[in-house]
Design a protein around this motif. Structure first.
Motif, mmCIF file in Angstrom:
data_model
loop_
_atom_site.group_PDB
_atom_site.id
_atom_site.type_symbol
_atom_site.label_atom_id
_atom_site.label_comp_id
_atom_site.label_asym_id
_atom_site.label_seq_id
_atom_site.Cartn_x
_atom_site.Cartn_y
_atom_site.Cartn_z
ATOM 1 N N LYS A 1 30.759 31.728 32.634
ATOM 2 C CA LYS A 1 30.294 30.477 31.891
ATOM 3 C C LYS A 1 29.381 29.922 32.546
ATOM 4 N N ALA A 2 29.551 29.592 33.717
ATOM 5 C CA ALA A 2 28.679 28.976 34.753
ATOM 6 C C ALA A 2 27.355 29.521 34.889
ATOM 7 N N ALA A 3 27.400 30.907 34.846
ATOM 8 C CA ALA A 3 26.016 31.548 35.090
ATOM 9 C C ALA A 3 25.152 31.580 33.641
ATOM 10 N N ALA B 1 37.113 34.173 36.945
ATOM 11 C CA ALA B 1 36.039 35.157 36.509
ATOM 12 C C ALA B 1 35.385 34.694 35.342
ATOM 13 N N SER B 2 36.218 34.094 34.427
ATOM 14 C CA SER B 2 35.732 33.677 33.114
ATOM 15 C C SER B 2 34.883 32.287 33.269
ATOM 16 N N SER C 1 19.620 36.954 29.366
ATOM 17 C CA SER C 1 18.570 38.192 29.534
ATOM 18 C C SER C 1 19.387 39.154 30.261
ATOM 19 N N ASP C 2 19.252 40.488 29.710
ATOM 20 C CA ASP C 2 19.913 41.654 30.095
ATOM 21 C C ASP C 2 19.315 42.397 31.362
ATOM 22 N N GLY C 3 18.168 41.586 31.632
ATOM 23 C CA GLY C 3 17.390 42.419 32.998
ATOM 24 C C GLY C 3 16.449 43.208 32.579
#
Length: 740
Positions: free
Chosen positions: A721-723, A716-717, A731-733
Motif C-alpha cells: 500500500k505504501a508503494a 507485506a500488505s 505502472s507495470d514497467g
C-alpha cells in the motif's frame, strides 16, 4: 451506655456465625514476639536476671526521689528535665536537644563478669574477633604478673630459648573479645548515655528486644564502659549478620548519637559528618526513611544524594566558571541579541548541602566530588563515620574503585569505618586492612586515639537465616519452570504435597529481558475480579527513578502482589510482608542466593518459603545452593536432609574456581542470549537452539510459526500500500508508446 446499641436497638441482627478455625499463620502477619534468631535457655535466664536487677535499681531510685520532696517543682514540663544547671547556657540550647547528663538516670551496677558475657554471646551465636596482630593486642592489654614470676622469668630469660609460636587455636583465643552485650534498649540511655531524644525515638518505634547484631555491635560502637580503657575507643568494624536482623538500626543509632554529641561540643565545624554508602537507590532511600524516624527532634539532618547536589566547596570552581564564561562569550558574540532574551544557566550555582548524614550510591557521590570526573577528587574533611552497607558488593570489582575513592576522600584522622553485610569473604577483610593503612599513610597523620579492627559474626558466616523453608525443584525445561510458577499462583488448586505460596512474593530472574518477558507472560494470569494485570509488575534498572519509586510504593502498600525483578532488589531492601521468594532463574552465586531468600522471614518471622527452579542446563551450578540450604537446615536444628538429600549432594558436580567466576560475572550461558531468533534470522545453529530453549513462553513452535506468518503478511500488505501511487495509476514497467 453504648451509643451504637442505643441507635440500633430496633434492628434485629442475625445470630453470629460460629467462629471459623484460625487460618495458617503467614510470615506477613503481625510482628514476631522476639526478633532474635538464636537464643538458648541459659542465655535467656542470664538476661532475665539482669533485667530484674535493673528493675530493682530503678525502683530504689524512684523511692529516693519520692522521699526527697523539698526540691520538687510542680510547674516543670514532664517531657523535659527541670531548669538547667548554672554551668549550662539555658538561653541557647543546641538544635533543640538537651545535653545527655548523668543525673537524669542512675547508673546500673549490673556489670557482668567475663563468664556471664561469654555465656550470653555464645548462646546467641555471636563471635567477636580482634583482627589486629597479636603484638598490638598484647601491647594494648598486657597480662599482669606477680613479682615472683617476673623475677623467675628474668633469671631464665638469659638461658632459655625464645618461646614457641602460638598454635592456631591459641591465636584465635587471644583474639576473641567478650564485651558486655546489650540486653535491652533501655540500656542505651542508662548505661551508654545516648541522647535522650534519640532514646525516645528508638522507644517510639517499638524496639524493646535487641537482635543479635544489635546486641553485639552497639556496645562496641557506643563505647562499653565495662571493658578496659584501651578498648573504649570506637573500632573499625566488620559485621556479618543474617538478612533482616536489624543491621540498619545498628549503625544508625551510633552515627546519630555521635553527631548529637558533636553539636553539643559547640564546635564551629558544620557540614557532612557521616556518609552511608549503599549499592542501589532503593536501599539508600530505605535507609533515609528509617533514619528520619530516629533523628526527629535531635537537630540532625539526614539527606538522600540527588543528581546535581553539591556536597563540598571547591577552590577551583570560580576559576573554571570564569574560563567557561569567557569561552561562551567569545564563541557566541554573533548571537548576542538572541541570547539576551534567554535566561543564562550558571553552572555550579546550587548551594552546598547542609546535611549531617549523607546517604548515597557510589557513582553519584564520586561524580559530585569530581565534577562528573572532570576535576580531581575533592576531600570530605569533616567525615568521621563511613558506613558501607552491603560491603561485599561495594568492594566487588563493579563498585570497588568508586567505593575506594570515597574512602580515600575522607581525610579526617579519627575516621571510623564500618562494613555491614550478610555475606563477606576473606578478601574483604584483607582489602579493609590495606585500605585503612594506605589512607593513614596518605594523610600523613596518626589517629588521636588508637582503635582496633574488629569483626563480628552472627551465626554461621555466609549462611541463610534458619527460619526459611527451602524448596529446590527440578523443572527440566523453561516451559516446566513456567508451568510450576503458574501452579504457585493458584495455591488452592495445588495437591496436598505441593508447595503453597500466597502473595505477596518476589520473582527473581537473571537478566532484564527475561524479567520483562516473564512479566508479559504472567500479567493476565490473575483474574480481573482480583485486580488483573495491575497486581503484577516488573522492576529493573532500565526504568526511570520515578517509575521505580512508584512500583516500590505500590508493592509496599499491597496494591501489587507479585513483583518480577532482577538482583536489583536482592540486597538490603526490607519488605516485612513477603510470604516467599521464587528464584525463577538460579542465582549467580551462593551469596546471591542468601540475599535473595533473605527478603522473607525478616525480623524473626516464621514461615517464609524460598522456591528455586532449576533445569538441565543448571545442574552444574546447583551444588553451591544445595550446600547453603543444607547448612541452613542444620543451623535450625533439624539435622539437615529435609529438603536436600545426601545422595543429591553427592551426585551434583563440583564447580571449578574459573567456572564460579564466570557464573558470577555472566550467569548461566544458556540464558545470556537475549536476541529473538525469527524466521529470517540465520545464525549459528547452537545459538538459535539455545535461544529457543531459553525462551520464556508456553507456545509451541507451530503457534509461533503461524503468528510470524500472519505478522509477515500484514507487513507485506502495508508495504504494498505504501508503494502504490496515490492517483491510482499502477505502472507495470512496460512501455505504452508516446502519448498524443
Amino acid at each position: 451506655m453504648d451509643a451504637f446499641k442505643l441507635l440500633t436497638r430496633s434492628t434485629k441482627f442475625k445470630s453470629a456465625a460460629p467462629a471459623a478455625k484460625p487460618a495458617a499463620r503467614l510470615p506477613s502477619f503481625g510482628k514476631a514476639a522476639n526478633p532474635q534468631l538464636f537464643r538458648t535457655a541459659e542465655g535467656e535466664k542470664l538476661e532475665s536476671e539482669q533485667g530484674k536487677k535493673r528493675k530493682r535499681a530503678n525502683a530504689a531510685a524512684d523511692n529516693e526521689h519520692e522521699e526527697d520532696t523539698a526540691d520538687l517543682d510542680f510547674f516543670h514540663s514532664k517531657k523535659r528535665s527541670a531548669a538547667p544547671s548554672s554551668g549550662a547556657s539555658a538561653s541557647a540550647p543546641v538544635k533543640g536537644e538537651d545535653l545527655p547528663s548523668d543525673q537524669d538516670e542512675s547508673d546500673d551496677d549490673d556489670t557482668m563478669d567475663e563468664v556471664q558475657r561469654r555465656t550470653i554471646l555464645n548462646s546467641h551465636k555471636i563471635k567477636i574477633t580482634d583482627l589486629r596482630d597479636l603484638d598490638e593486642i598484647q601491647v594494648q592489654a598486657p597480662v599482669k604478673e606477680s613479682k615472683k614470676d617476673s623475677k623467675k622469668k628474668k633469671k631464665k630469660s638469659k638461658n632459655e630459648e625464645p618461646a614457641a609460636p602460638l598454635s592456631k587455636k591459641e591465636m584465635k583465643r587471644a583474639r576473641r573479645m567478650y564485651p558486655q552485650p546489650l540486653v535491652s534498649f533501655k540500656e542505651l540511655r542508662s548505661r551508654y548515655k545516648i541522647s535522650s531524644r534519640l532514646a525516645e525515638n528508638v522507644a517510639g518505634q517499638g524496639f524493646t528486644v535487641p537482635t543479635e547484631v544489635q546486641l553485639g555491635s552497639l556496645p562496641l560502637m557506643l563505647g562499653d564502659p565495662s571493658v578496659s580503657t584501651a578498648e573504649i575507643s570506637e573500632p573499625d568494624l566488620l559485621v556479618v549478620a543474617p538478612t533482616g536482623s536489624g543491621k540498619s538500626l545498628s549503625f544508625l543509632i551510633p552515627v546519630i548519637n555521635k553527631i548529637v554529641r558533636h553539636h553539643h561540643s559547640q564546635s564551629e565545624e558544620h557540614g557532612i559528618l557521616s556518609v552511608i554508602v549503599a549499592p542501589t537507590k532503593e536501599l539508600a532511600s530505605q535507609i533515609v526513611n528509617e533514619g528520619r524516624k530516629l533523628v526527629a527532634g535531635t537537630g540532625v539532618k539526614i539527606t538522600l544524594m540527588r543528581k546535581g547536589m553539591r556536597v563540598v566547596e571547591r577552590s577551583d570552581d570560580g576559576e573554571t566558571n570564569v574560563l567557561e564564561e569567557e569561552a561562551e562569550e567569545s564563541a557566541g558574540s554573533e548571537d548576542e541579541d538572541e541570547e539576551d532574551d534567554k535566561p543564562k544557566k550558571s553552572q555550579n550555582n546550587a548551594p552546598v548541602t547542609k546535611s549531617d548524614i549523607l546517604v548515597t550510591t557510589p557513582l553519584m557521590l564520586v561524580n559530585s566530588l569530581s565534577a562528573n570526573q572532570t576535576k580531581p577528587l575533592a576531600h570530605l574533611p569533616l567525615v568521621r563515620s563511613l558506613v558501607l552497607d552491603e560491603a561485599d558488593v561495594l568492594l566487588d570489582p563493579l563498585f570497588r574503585e568508586q567505593t575506594l575513592d570515597i574512602w580515600r576522600s575522607c581525610v579526617h584522622p579519627d575516621l571510623r569505618v564500618s562494613l555491614w553485610s550478610a555475606t563477606m569473604g576473606s578478601n574483604v577483610e584483607d582489602l579493609t586492612r590495606s585500605t585503612i593503612k594506605e589512607r593513614l599513610e596518605n594523610i600523613e597523620q596518626k589517629s588521636t586515639t588508637p582503635h582496633p579492627l574488629v569483626r563480628l559474626v552472627v551465626g554461621l558466616k555466609d549462611s541463610a537465616i534458619p527460619n526459611i523453608d527451602h524448596r529446590l525443584i527440578y523443572a527440566a525445561t523453561e516451559q516446566g519452570k513456567l508451568l510450576g510458577l503458574r501452579q504457585l499462583l493458584r495455591p488452592a488448586a495445588a495437591s496436598p504435597g505441593d508447595v503453597r505460596l500466597r502473595p505477596p512474593f518476589l520473582i527473581f530472574t537473571q537478566t532484564i529481558p527475561r524479567a520483562i518477558a516473564l512479566h508479559s507472560e504472567l500479567r493476565y494470569d490473575i483474574p480481573a475480579e482480583a485486580g488483573g494485570s495491575s497486581r503484577i509488575a516488573v522492576l529493573h534498572s532500565d526504568l526511570a527513578d520515578n517509575q521505580r519509586s512508584e512500583i516500590m510504593r505500590d508493592f509496599r502498600k499491597g496494591e501489587i502482589w507479585i513483583l518480577v525483578t532482577t538482583d536489583l532488589l536482592a540486597r538490603g531492601v526490607d519488605f516485612r510482608g513477603i510470604n516467599g521468594v521464587v528464584n525463577y532463574d538460579i542465582p549467580n552465586s551462593a551469596a546471591v542466593y542468601v540475599h535473595r531468600v533473605g527478603r522473607t522471614g525478616r525480623a524473626g518471622r516464621e514461615g517464609g518459603i524460598a522456591v528455586t527452579y532449576y533445569t538441565k542446563e543448571d545442574i552444574p551450578y546447583v551444588k553451591n545452593i544445595a550446600n547453603v540450604i543444607d547448612v541452613s537446615e542444620k543451623l535450625r536444628g533439624e539435622g539437615g536432609g529435609k529438603s536436600i538429600q545426601k545422595w543429591l549432594l553427592d551426585s551434583l558436580p563440583d564447580l571449578s574456581k574459573k567456572d564460579k567466576q564466570e557464573l558470577k560475572k555472566h550467569g548461566v550461558k544458556a540464558r545470556q542470549i537475549s536476541k529473538h531468533i525469527g524466521g529470517k534470522d540465520k545464525g549459528d545453529d547452537k545459538d538459535s537452539k539455545a535461544a529457543r530453549a531459553s525462551r520464556i513462553s508456553t507456545k509451541s513452535g507451530f503457534e509461533r510459526r503461524m503468528e510470524n506468518r500472519k505478522k509477515g503478511a500484514i507487513a507485506a500488505s502495508r508495504n504494498r500500500k505504501a508503494a502504490t501511487p496515490q492517483d491510482g495509476n499502477v505502472s507495470d514497467g512496460s512501455w505504452n508508446g508516446l502519448e498524443d
